[in-house]
Design a protein around this motif. Structure first.
Motif, PDB file in Angstrom:
ATOM      1  N   GLU A  30       1.105  -1.063   0.189  1.00  0.00           N
ATOM      2  CA  GLU A  30       0.196  -0.432   0.151  1.00  0.00           C
ATOM      3  C   GLU A  30       1.156   0.951   0.184  1.00  0.00           C
ATOM      4  OE1 GLU A  30      -2.658  -0.070   3.010  1.00  0.00           O
ATOM      5  OE2 GLU A  30      -4.379  -1.214   1.865  1.00  0.00           O
ATOM      6  N   LEU A  33       2.496   2.039  -3.267  1.00  0.00           N
ATOM      7  CA  LEU A  33       1.093   1.852  -4.342  1.00  0.00           C
ATOM      8  C   LEU A  33       0.982   3.565  -3.874  1.00  0.00           C
ATOM      9  CD1 LEU A  33      -0.516   0.827  -6.198  1.00  0.00           C
ATOM     10  CD2 LEU A  33      -2.818   1.019  -4.311  1.00  0.00           C
ATOM     11  N   ALA A  34       0.968   4.129  -2.351  1.00  0.00           N
ATOM     12  CA  ALA A  34       0.700   5.486  -2.484  1.00  0.00           C
ATOM     13  C   ALA A  34       1.834   6.485  -3.022  1.00  0.00           C
ATOM     14  CB  ALA A  34       0.144   5.573  -0.546  1.00  0.00           C
ATOM     15  N   LYS A  35       3.176   5.853  -2.859  1.00  0.00           N
ATOM     16  CA  LYS A  35       4.211   6.514  -3.134  1.00  0.00           C
ATOM     17  C   LYS A  35       3.854   7.110  -5.188  1.00  0.00           C
ATOM     18  CE  LYS A  35       6.997   7.315   0.453  1.00  0.00           C
ATOM     19  NZ  LYS A  35       6.864   8.795   1.277  1.00  0.00           N
ATOM     20  N   GLN A  37       1.200   7.049  -6.982  1.00  0.00           N
ATOM     21  CA  GLN A  37       0.647   7.717  -7.295  1.00  0.00           C
ATOM     22  C   GLN A  37       1.143   8.914  -6.865  1.00  0.00           C
ATOM     23  OE1 GLN A  37      -2.675   6.422  -4.963  1.00  0.00           O
ATOM     24  NE2 GLN A  37      -3.306   5.395  -6.155  1.00  0.00           N
ATOM     25  N   PHE A  38       1.959   9.214  -5.846  1.00  0.00           N
ATOM     26  CA  PHE A  38       2.366  10.553  -5.565  1.00  0.00           C
ATOM     27  C   PHE A  38       3.499  10.328  -6.763  1.00  0.00           C
ATOM     28  CE2 PHE A  38       5.349  13.384  -3.658  1.00  0.00           C
ATOM     29  CZ  PHE A  38       4.728  14.631  -3.432  1.00  0.00           C
ATOM     30  N   GLU A  40       3.620   9.365  -9.606  1.00  0.00           N
ATOM     31  CA  GLU A  40       2.931   9.591 -10.777  1.00  0.00           C
ATOM     32  C   GLU A  40       2.526  11.220 -10.890  1.00  0.00           C
ATOM     33  OE1 GLU A  40      -1.108   8.191 -12.847  1.00  0.00           O
ATOM     34  OE2 GLU A  40       0.267   6.870 -12.233  1.00  0.00           O
ATOM     35  N   ILE A  41       2.031  12.010  -9.811  1.00  0.00           N
ATOM     36  CA  ILE A  41       1.401  13.632  -9.982  1.00  0.00           C
ATOM     37  C   ILE A  41       2.445  14.210  -9.759  1.00  0.00           C
ATOM     38  CG2 ILE A  41       0.054  15.079  -7.848  1.00  0.00           C
ATOM     39  CD1 ILE A  41      -1.614  12.766  -7.032  1.00  0.00           C
ATOM     40  N   VAL A  85      -3.088  17.036  -3.995  1.00  0.00           N
ATOM     41  CA  VAL A  85      -1.957  15.978  -2.633  1.00  0.00           C
ATOM     42  C   VAL A  85      -0.619  16.593  -1.811  1.00  0.00           C
ATOM     43  CG1 VAL A  85      -1.929  14.501  -4.731  1.00  0.00           C
ATOM     44  CG2 VAL A  85      -0.272  16.727  -5.051  1.00  0.00           C
ATOM     45  N   SER A  88       0.726  14.721   0.676  1.00  0.00           N
ATOM     46  CA  SER A  88       1.503  13.067   0.959  1.00  0.00           C
ATOM     47  C   SER A  88       2.511  14.287   0.143  1.00  0.00           C
ATOM     48  CB  SER A  88       1.107  13.151  -1.306  1.00  0.00           C
ATOM     49  OG  SER A  88       0.104  11.980  -0.590  1.00  0.00           O
TER      50      SER A  88
END
Lengths: 469, 121
Positions: A30, A33-35, A37-38, A40-41, A85, A88
Motif C-alpha cells: 500500500e 502504491l501510494a508513493k 501514485q504520488f 505519478e502526480i 496532494v 502527500s
C-alpha cells in the motif's frame, strides 16, 4: 500435551505467522502504491512545469499572447493539483518545503501575471524576463527534486521489504525446526522405545517401555503395551504350564508301558507266590518280597519323575552341569522312544563348563524338542543328542537332531513364532515359542537348521557360567 | 502235554523267572531269555512247543521274533505279551499268525490255560 493439541498449536502458530507476513506485505504494498501514485502526480506537475517553461520561452521569443493564457491555465491546474496532494507532498518533503513549493508557484504566477499586465514592454524588459525565468527554473528544479526523492523512497521501501521478508523466511525456518524438535523428538523417542519393547516381547522378554509415560496418545499406547507386557508375563507361566501338560499327555503313551512292566512283575510275583507258597523256601519268599518292593520303588520313581515334570515350579537358576540335564530329559522320554521305534544316540562331551540355568526349564525345552522329533519320525528314525562347547568357548551347545521330514524353507523362519504350527489341530503352536522364550530368558540362543527329506537340528546355546567355570 | 518245552523271551527278567517257577510246577520245561538274539539262536538248536515273547525289547522287536519262528518252525505256538497293548500291534501280530496276545499285567492262570489249549490243538 496430546498430539492432536500439539498439531493444533503448531497450526495456530503457523497461521499467525502467515497472517503477520500477509499484513506486513499488504502494508508495504500500500505504501509503495501510494508513493507511486504520488510520483505519478509529481511527474505530471514536472511535465506541466516543463511545458510552461517552454511556452514562456516561446512567448519571449515570438510575443504570442495566447501562450500566456495557456501558461496561466496550466498554473491554475498545477495549483489545484498541489493542493489536492498537499498531504502527500508534506509527508514526502516536509511542511517547509511544501510551503516553499507553494511560494515558488505563487511567485511564478505573479511573474507571469506581471508579464500579462505589461504585454507591451514585457518582451523588451529583460529584468522582468529574468524574474520569470528564475522563478520558472526554481519551480522546475523543485518539482524534479520531489520526483527523484520519491523514486528513491520507493526503491528504499522495496529493498527494505526484501530484507524484512528474508528475516521472516529465516524466522519461519527456525520456528519450523524448533517445533519439529520440540514436538517430534519426544514423539520419536517414545516410538523408538515402543519398537524396542515390541522386539523384546517378541523374543520372550516381557519388558516395559523405557521412560516416562506421557499424557498424549503415544503415552496411551505405551501404557497399553506395558500392561500387555505385564499380562503376558503373568500368562507366560500359564502357557509354560499348559505346554508342559500337553507334553505330559504325549509322554503318557510311553509311561503306560513304563508302568505296565513293574506292575506286571508285581502281579506275576504275587500270583506265583500264592500258587507256590507251600513249596517255597524262606529265601525264595524273601526274594519274592524283595522283588515286589523293588518293583514298587520303580513305579514310585516313574511317578515322581512325572510329577516333578508336571508340577509348576518357581524359577530357580543355579550353576549346573548340562550333561546331567540332558540325561534326565532323555530318561523321561527313553521309553517313548522305545515304544515309537526310534533309535536314540547320545554324544555328550565330558568336562564341559557349568552353565547358570534353571534345570527344570531347560529339561522342559529338551523334552519338548525330543517329543517333537519323535512325532515327525516314523519307526526306524534316529534322534541324536549332543553337547559340546561352542568354538569361542562362550556357550555350551545342546544339539537335538532328528531324521524326520525336515521343515520347508517357507516355514523355517516362522518356527519360533507363537501359535505357528504345522501339526494342524494337533498342535498349539506354543511349544517352540515357549522353548525359545525360556532359552532367551537364560541369555542364550535357540537356532534351527533343516533340510527337507533329511532332518532337522535344533541348537540350544547356553552362556558359560564364568564364576564357576 | 506236561513236559513240553516252553521258551520265555522278555527283557524284564522277573517275567521269565516267575513263569518258569509256576510252569515248572506243572511239569513244563521252561527256558528264559532276556534278549531276543540268543533266544532265536537257541530256537535253531532245539524245537520248543510254545514261545512266549514280549513285543517291545531292546535288541529285536517281538514282532520280528514271531515272524522268524513262524517262518522257520510254523508248528511252534507263539504267545505275545506286551505292556504297550495297542490295537495296531494286536492286528499286526494276528496278521503274522500269532497264536495269542496277552496284555500286561498277565494272569498266570489264563496263560497256563492258553498254553494248555494251544498244546492240545
Amino acid at each position: 500435551m496430546k498430539i492432536v493439541h500439539k498439531i493444533m498449536w503448531a497450526n495456530i502458530i503457523n497461521i499467525i505467522f502467515i497472517a503477520l507476513v500477509y499484513l506486513f506485505a499488504v502494508q508495504f504494498l500500500e505504501l509503495i502504491l501510494a508513493k507511486l501514485q504520488f510520483v505519478e502526480i509529481a511527474d505530471d506537475l514536472n511535465a506541466s512545469f516543463l511545458e510552461m517553461r517552454l511556452s514562456e520561452k516561446n512567448y519571449f521569443l515570438y510575443g504570442d499572447e495566447t501562450v500566456l493564457k495557456e501558461i496561466k491555465g496550466k498554473l491554475d491546474e498545477s495549483i489545484n493539483s498541489i493542493t489536492s496532494v498537499q498531504d502527500s507532498i508534506v509527508r514526502a518533503v516536509g511542511d517547509s518545503k511544501y510551503k516553499e513549493l507553494r511560494r515558488s508557484v505563487e511567485e511564478y504566477k505573479a511573474a507571469i501575471q506581471q508579464v500579462a499586465a505589461n504585454i507591451a514592454s514585457a518582451t523588451e524588459d529583460t529584468s522582468m524576463q529574468e524574474t520569470v525565468r528564475d522563478s520558472g527554473r526554481k519551480l522546475r528544479e523543485f518539482s524534479a527534486k520531489i520526483v527523484s526523492l520519491e523514486r528513491k523512497k520507493v526503491n528504499d521501501i522495496i529493498s527494505h521489504s526484501k530484507k524484512v521478508l528474508f528475516y521472516f523466511f529465516c524466522v519461519a525456518i527456525l520456528i519450523a525446526m524448533a517445533a519439529t524438535y520440540l514436538f517430534f523428538s519426544k514423539f520419536l523417542r517414545s516410538l523408538k522405545g515402543i519398537e524396542k519393547t515390541a522386539t523384546c516381547i517378541s523374543q520372550g522378554d516381557f519388558c516395559k517401555v523405557e521412560g516416562t509415560v506421557t499424557g498424549d496418545e503415544l503415552g496411551s499406547v505405551m501404557a497399553a503395551i506395558n500392561s500387555m507386557s505385564e499380562e503376558l508375563d503373568s500368562r507366560y507361566e500359564q502357557i509354560v504350564q499348559s505346554r508342559k501338560l500337553a507334553s505330559l499327555g504325549i509322554l503318557t503313551a510311553g509311561v503306560a508301558h513304563e508302568l505296565g512292566n513293574p506292575l506286571n512283575n508285581i502281579a506275576l510275583v504275587a500270583q506265583t507266590y500264592l500258587e507256590l507258597a507251600d513249596h517255597l523256601s524262606k529265601e525264595d519268599t524273601i526274594d519274592y518280597m524283595r522283588t515286589i518292593e523293588e518293583e514298587t520303588h520303580r513305579i514310585e520313581k516313574i511317578v515322581q519323575d512325572l510329577l516333578h515334570f508336571s508340577k509348576p515350579k518357581q524359577p530357580n537358576s543355579k550353576a549346573t552341569e548340562v550333561n546331567s540335564v540332558v540325561e534326565k530329559s532323555f530318561k523321561l522320554v527313553h521309553n517313548m522312544l522305545h515304544v515309537s521305534g526310534i533309535d536314540a544316540r547320545l554324544n555328550l562331551q565330558e568336562g564341559l563348563p557349568h552353565v547358570f540355568i534353571d534345570e527344570d526349564r531347560i529339561q522342559e525345552v529338551i523334552v519338548n524338542l525330543i517329543i517333537n522329533a519323535i512325532e515327525v519320525m516314523s519307526p526306524g528314525g534316529v534322534i541324536s543328542l549332543k553337547t559340546y562347547l561352542e568354538e569361542k568357548g562362550d556357550y555350551v551347545v545342546i544339539e537335538v537332531e532328528d531324521t524326520g521330514e525336515g521343515i520347508t524353507a517357507e516355514h523355517l523362519p516362522h518356527i519360533f513364532d507363537p501359535f505357528f504350527t504345522t501339526k494342524g489341530v494337533r498342535g498349539t503352536g506354543l511349544g517352540l515359542s515357549v522353548s525359545y522364550g525360556i532359552i532367551k530368558n537364560h541369555k542364550g540362543n535357540m537356532k534351527v537348521e533343516s533340510k527337507e527329506g533329511v532332518g532337522t537340528t535344533f541348537f540350544i546355546e547356553l552362556p558359560v557360567h564364568r564364576l564357576i567355570a | 502235554m506236561n513236559g513240553a518245552r516252553i521258551m520265555v523271551v522278555d527283557d524284564e527278567k522277573i517275567v521269565g523267572k516267575m513263569i518258569k517257577a509256576s510252569f515248572e510246577q506243572d511239569g513244563y520245561t521252561v527256558e528264559t531269555f532276556s534278549d531276543a538274539n540268543p533266544a532265536l539262536a537257541r530256537l535253531e538248536e532245539e524245537k520248543f512247543a510254545v514261545v512266549i515273547t514280549d513285543l517291545k525289547m531292546k535288541d529285536i522287536d517281538g514282532m520280528q521274533v514271531l515272524e522268524t519262528i513262524k517262518a522257520e518252525s510254523p508248528e511252534t505256538k507263539v504267545i505275545m505279551i506286551t505292556a504297550f497293548a495297542s490295537m495296531d500291534a494286536a492286528i499286526e501280530a494276528l496278521r503274522k499268525k500269532v497264536d495269542d496276545f496277552f496284555p500286561k499285567p498277565i494272569k498266570i492262570k489264563d496263560l497256563k490255560l492258553c498254553v494248555k489249549d494251544l498244546l492240545s490243538e
